[in-house]
Write a protein that holds these residues in place. Sequence first.
Motif, PDB file in Angstrom:
ATOM      1  N   LEU A  25      60.111  12.761  13.350  1.00 48.55           N
ATOM      2  CA  LEU A  25      61.567  12.842  13.226  1.00 48.55           C
ATOM      3  C   LEU A  25      62.018  12.336  11.861  1.00 48.55           C
ATOM      4  N   GLN A  26      61.399  11.264  11.389  1.00 49.36           N
ATOM      5  CA  GLN A  26      61.757  10.687  10.095  1.00 49.36           C
ATOM      6  C   GLN A  26      61.484  11.652   8.951  1.00 49.36           C
ATOM      7  N   LEU A  27      60.350  12.340   9.034  1.00 49.61           N
ATOM      8  CA  LEU A  27      59.978  13.260   7.959  1.00 49.61           C
ATOM      9  C   LEU A  27      60.640  14.625   8.085  1.00 49.61           C
ATOM     10  N   THR A  79      68.579  -1.783  14.418  1.00 50.28           N
ATOM     11  CA  THR A  79      68.369  -1.121  13.131  1.00 50.28           C
ATOM     12  C   THR A  79      68.825   0.330  13.232  1.00 50.28           C
ATOM     13  N   ARG A  80      69.150   0.897  12.097  1.00 56.60           N
ATOM     14  CA  ARG A  80      69.603   2.292  12.060  1.00 56.60           C
ATOM     15  C   ARG A  80      68.415   3.219  11.828  1.00 56.60           C
ATOM     16  N   PRO A  81      68.269   4.235  12.673  1.00 56.67           N
ATOM     17  CA  PRO A  81      67.181   5.203  12.461  1.00 56.67           C
ATOM     18  C   PRO A  81      67.313   5.878  11.095  1.00 56.67           C
ATOM     19  N   GLY A  82      66.188   6.116  10.485  1.00 57.83           N
ATOM     20  CA  GLY A  82      66.179   6.766   9.188  1.00 57.83           C
ATOM     21  C   GLY A  82      66.220   5.798   8.022  1.00 57.83           C
ATOM     22  N   ARG A  83      66.464   4.550   8.301  1.00 59.24           N
ATOM     23  CA  ARG A  83      66.512   3.532   7.252  1.00 59.24           C
ATOM     24  C   ARG A  83      65.147   2.850   7.127  1.00 59.24           C
ATOM     25  N   ALA A  84      64.926   2.235   5.995  1.00 58.19           N
ATOM     26  CA  ALA A  84      63.640   1.579   5.746  1.00 58.19           C
ATOM     27  C   ALA A  84      63.396   0.439   6.726  1.00 58.19           C
ATOM     28  N   ARG A  85      64.461  -0.285   7.089  1.00 59.01           N
ATOM     29  CA  ARG A  85      64.285  -1.404   8.007  1.00 59.01           C
ATOM     30  C   ARG A  85      63.768  -0.943   9.370  1.00 59.01           C
TER      31      ARG A  85
END
Length: 105
Positions: A25-27, A79-85
Amino acid sequence: MNWLHPALLLTGVLLTALSLLGLSLQLGWRRSASRRPHHILFFAVCAGVVICLALAFAAGRRWWALLPALALLLLMPRTRPGRARHWRLALACALAYGLGAWWAW
């Protein structure tokens, strides 16, 4: 029969599937896909870690070794999805679970 080992393995498999689905999902490999399977796997992993904690406690094993993984999993919704954290915390969860499962084995 000791149920701790299969529970630890199954939770590890679920965590691996969760991580791979999150990575896809991230990619952007699954743009049209719903995020619902990712959330269902997340709750299954949380439940699996709690069950492993209970089984390790009942078996007299090092149940406390799984507490960091549970704590990190419970921080994940903050944390927010898609963020580095988010992915860093997911990686920390996987490492904490791997070490905790090894200690509780």
